[in-house]
Every structure is written in structure tokens, then in C-alpha cells.
Design an enzyme around this catalytic site. Structure first.
Site, PDB file in Angstrom:
ATOM      1  N   GLU A 247      -7.856  -4.686 -13.607  1.00 58.91           N
ATOM      2  CA  GLU A 247      -6.633  -5.493 -13.720  1.00 58.91           C
ATOM      3  C   GLU A 247      -6.850  -6.700 -14.630  1.00 58.91           C
ATOM      4  O   GLU A 247      -5.938  -7.126 -15.330  1.00 58.91           O
ATOM      5  CB  GLU A 247      -6.161  -5.914 -12.310  1.00 58.91           C
TER       6      GLU A 247
ATOM      7  N   GLU B   5     -14.643   2.260 -10.901  1.00 56.03           N
ATOM      8  CA  GLU B   5     -13.272   2.346 -10.413  1.00 56.03           C
ATOM      9  C   GLU B   5     -12.400   3.030 -11.466  1.00 56.03           C
ATOM     10  O   GLU B   5     -11.946   2.374 -12.409  1.00 56.03           O
ATOM     11  CB  GLU B   5     -12.719   0.946 -10.135  1.00 56.03           C
TER      12      GLU B   5
ATOM     13  N   HIS C  16     -12.857  -6.512 -13.584  1.00 50.27           N
ATOM     14  CA  HIS C  16     -11.977  -5.601 -12.843  1.00 50.27           C
ATOM     15  C   HIS C  16     -10.902  -5.067 -13.800  1.00 50.27           C
ATOM     16  O   HIS C  16     -10.438  -5.791 -14.688  1.00 50.27           O
ATOM     17  CB  HIS C  16     -11.332  -6.339 -11.661  1.00 50.27           C
TER      18      HIS C  16
ATOM     19  N   GLY D 131      -5.043   1.745  -6.306  1.00 49.44           N
ATOM     20  CA  GLY D 131      -3.741   1.423  -5.728  1.00 49.44           C
ATOM     21  C   GLY D 131      -2.731   2.556  -5.814  1.00 49.44           C
ATOM     22  O   GLY D 131      -1.546   2.364  -5.562  1.00 49.44           O
TER      23      GLY D 131
ATOM     24  N   ASN E 257     -11.800  -6.426  -1.953  1.00 43.89           N
ATOM     25  CA  ASN E 257     -11.153  -7.201  -3.011  1.00 43.89           C
ATOM     26  C   ASN E 257      -9.722  -7.488  -2.562  1.00 43.89           C
ATOM     27  O   ASN E 257      -8.887  -6.586  -2.547  1.00 43.89           O
ATOM     28  CB  ASN E 257     -11.178  -6.375  -4.309  1.00 43.89           C
ATOM     29  N   TRP E 258      -9.479  -8.748  -2.178  1.00 47.04           N
ATOM     30  CA  TRP E 258      -8.152  -9.084  -1.636  1.00 47.04           C
ATOM     31  C   TRP E 258      -7.097  -9.208  -2.731  1.00 47.04           C
ATOM     32  O   TRP E 258      -5.912  -9.347  -2.444  1.00 47.04           O
ATOM     33  CB  TRP E 258      -8.223 -10.400  -0.850  1.00 47.04           C
ATOM     34  N   LYS E 259      -7.517  -9.230  -3.988  1.00 49.14           N
ATOM     35  CA  LYS E 259      -6.586  -9.418  -5.116  1.00 49.14           C
ATOM     36  C   LYS E 259      -5.703 -10.661  -4.846  1.00 49.14           C
ATOM     37  O   LYS E 259      -6.194 -11.631  -4.300  1.00 49.14           O
ATOM     38  CB  LYS E 259      -5.771  -8.142  -5.347  1.00 49.14           C
TER      39      LYS E 259
ATOM     40  N   GLY F 294      -9.612  -2.216  -2.159  1.00 44.75           N
ATOM     41  CA  GLY F 294      -8.478  -3.109  -2.375  1.00 44.75           C
ATOM     42  C   GLY F 294      -7.568  -3.098  -1.154  1.00 44.75           C
ATOM     43  O   GLY F 294      -7.814  -3.775  -0.163  1.00 44.75           O
ATOM     44  N   GLY F 295      -6.527  -2.287  -1.208  1.00 44.70           N
ATOM     45  CA  GLY F 295      -5.496  -2.253  -0.159  1.00 44.70           C
ATOM     46  C   GLY F 295      -6.054  -2.211   1.256  1.00 44.70           C
ATOM     47  O   GLY F 295      -5.619  -2.990   2.124  1.00 44.70           O
TER      48      GLY F 295
ATOM     49  N   SER G 112      -8.509   3.534  -4.064  1.00 42.43           N
ATOM     50  CA  SER G 112      -7.880   4.151  -2.895  1.00 42.43           C
ATOM     51  C   SER G 112      -8.878   4.612  -1.831  1.00 42.43           C
ATOM     52  O   SER G 112      -8.680   5.652  -1.209  1.00 42.43           O
ATOM     53  CB  SER G 112      -6.959   5.315  -3.326  1.00 42.43           C
TER      54      SER G 112
HETATM   55  P1  PGA Z   1      -7.455   0.034  -4.036  1.00 41.59           P
HETATM   56  O1  PGA Z   1      -8.081  -1.042  -5.051  1.00 41.59           O
HETATM   57  O2  PGA Z   1      -8.487   0.271  -2.956  1.00 41.59           O
HETATM   58  O3  PGA Z   1      -6.213  -0.613  -3.499  1.00 41.59           O
HETATM   59  O4  PGA Z   1      -7.184   1.269  -4.820  1.00 41.59           O
HETATM   60  C1  PGA Z   1      -9.435  -1.018  -5.410  1.00 41.59           C
HETATM   61  C2  PGA Z   1      -9.725  -2.113  -6.409  1.00 41.59           C
HETATM   62  O5  PGA Z   1      -8.934  -2.321  -7.332  1.00 41.59           O
HETATM   63  O6  PGA Z   1     -10.771  -2.799  -6.324  1.00 41.59           O
END
Ligand code: PGA
Length: 252
Positions: A100, A169, A98, A175, A10-12, A236-237, A215
Site C-alpha cells: 500500500e 505479500e 508494504h 484484503g 498490521n493494523w493499517k 491485516g484484517g 488474507s
Molecule cells: P490482509 O492484509 O490480511 O487484510 O489481507 C495483509 C497485509 O496487507 O499486511
């Protein structure tokens, strides 16, 4: 039933157009030259990349998805993107709900339910994201919160439920560098599978892929993937660096 192993990035809201092309190319090259027998790779770049990256990765076996989808067919919904638009550029996956999106854009279990229905109707696989906040875990409400979020799938037929992918998640692990322990994550995945069995049946529950997100890094992926009910990761990251993303995918 053997479940599909999935590493999803997930590149956000990261990467300019050129940077996105570069990252997708690196992923394609590494995936083609390194042995990853089990894992299906999915990437979820921002909208501006989708058409170009879907073309770039055509024939590679790597799936490309949107980070969000609108539940309506079309109309006066400024800023939104519909399922048929995504289909018209060969997009076959989307994230739904998600944390967010729930936190900053007021997405609810009801809007997620509608997005899941619309996605499936257009042959787009929804990756439905669920997970509790820290306060909910501390109040020992994590199992019931996740069950409530899963109720967004309730109206689906068995056939449609089997098309979904789930991603657990925990919000407190996204994050933050804090990962749920492999045991904590697996305990929830087992609970999720039970809820799916109750809503549908055992066969659907044992066939549905449940990803863990929060994470995930190359150095913790192996212990997570070793668990009985963790079928992959939503990353994500670490998905913003091709080497890390591929190393996670090689940890099955
Ligand atoms: P993260 O994000 O790996 O940076 O914790 C995961 C996500 O929100 O899909």
C-alpha cells in the site's frame, strides 16, 4: 538453523486511541493465558498508538513496530517520522515497503533500500514487504519482480542482512479474501530464500524468517504454516480482532 515463528498484525489505518489500547490489552491477556510456545507476536499499530502500546506491552514479549519509517535522520520532511524518534519511545520494529505504501505513496525499491539501512543503523528490525501484482503474476513475472524487490537488501553486510525479516505479500491476495494456496506461497518463499542465498550466503538464507501475508485467517493459517519455508504471517484484517489474531498465532 531454527527460524523464528512470527505472527505479525498490521493494523493499517484502523482503531482510535482507546480502541487500540483495548485491542492491545486483549492480545496481552490472551497471549499470557493461552499456550503459544513457538510464536513471537508483533503488532504494527498506527503512529498515534505506538508510545502507549509499547508501554502497555512492556515485559510481555510482544513486539511493537511502526508501519513506516523515514529514511532520513531528521529535517524538513513534513508528516514523516524518523528512526531516532521511534527508538526514543522504545520501538524496535518497522514495516518497510508494504504494497500500500508502494501503491499510494510512491515507495520504490530504492527508497525501501534506504529505509532498511536507516532502520538497522538504529537497531530497528525492518520487516521488508515484497510481492507481485495480479498483472505481474499473470504475465509470469512474479519471480523476477520479487527478486528485483529483494535487491533493496543488496548493499547490506551479511551481519545486517541477518537482522531483517521478510514478508511475501502477493498484492492480489491482500484484503481480497483470496489467499495464495499454501503451495503457491511456499514456492515463492523457496525462491526468496534462494535469492537471499545468492545475495548473501546459505546460512543467512536458511536463518531468515519469511512471513506470508494476504488474507491470512484462523482457518487457513495452519495449512500455510505447515509448509517448509513459511515462517509466519503478516496479518491485516484478521489482526483487528484479538481472538482471530491469537488463533492464527496458535496455528503453528
Ligand atoms: P490482509 O492484509 O490480511 O487484510 O489481507 C495483509 C497485509 O496487507 O499486511
Amino acid at each position: 538453523m531454527k527460524r523464528q515463528k512470527i505472527a505479525a498484525g498490521n493494523w493499517k489505518m484502523h482503531k482510535t486511541f482507546e480502541e487500540g489500547q483495548g485491542l492491545a490489552q486483549e492480545i496481552r491477556t490472551m497471549a499470557a493465558t493461552e499456550v503459544m510456545p513457538e510464536a513471537k507476536l508483533l503488532i504494527f499499530p498506527p503512529y498515534i498508538h505506538l508510545q502507549a502500546i509499547a508501554k502497555q506491552l512492556a515485559g510481555s514479549g510482544i513486539g511493537v513496530g511502526a508501519q513506516n519509517i523515514n529514511q532520513n535522520e531528521q529535517g524538513a520532511f513534513t508528516g514523516e517520522v524518523s528512526a531516532s524518534m521511534l527508538k526514543s519511545i522504545d520501538i524496535h520494529y518497522t514495516l518497510v515497503g508494504h504494497s500500500e505504501r508502494r501503491q499510494y505513496y510512491n515507495e520504490t525499491n530504492a527508497s525501501c533500500a534506504a529505509k532498511i539501512v536507516t532502520s538497522i543503523k538504529h537497531n530497528i528490525v525492518p520487516v521488508y514487504c515484497i510481492g507481485e501484482t495480479l498483472a505481474e503474476r499473470e504475465a509470469n513475472a512474479h519471480f523476477s519482480i520479487v527478486e528485483e524487490q529483494l535487491s533493496a537488501m543488496k548493499g547490506l553486510s551479511n551481519e545486517d542482512a541477518a537482522k531483517c525479516i521478510l514478508a511475501y505479500e502477493p498484492v492480489w491476495a491482500i484484503g481480497t479474501g483470496v489467499t495464495a494456496s499454501a503451495d503457491q506461497a511456499n514456492e515463492m518463499h523457496i525462491h526468496i530464500r534462494k535469492c537471499v542465498a545468492n545475495m548473501f550466503n546459505d546460512e543467512i538464507a536458511s536463518g531468515i524468517s519469511i512471513l506470508y501475508g494476504g488474507s491470512v485467517k484462523p482457518d487457513n493459517a495452519k495449512s500455510l504454516f505447515a509448509m517448509s519455508d513459511i515462517d509466519g504471517a503478516l496479518i491485516g484484517g484478521a489482526a483487528l480482532a484479538s481472538r482471530d489474531f491469537i488463533d492464527i498465532a496458535k496455528s503453528f
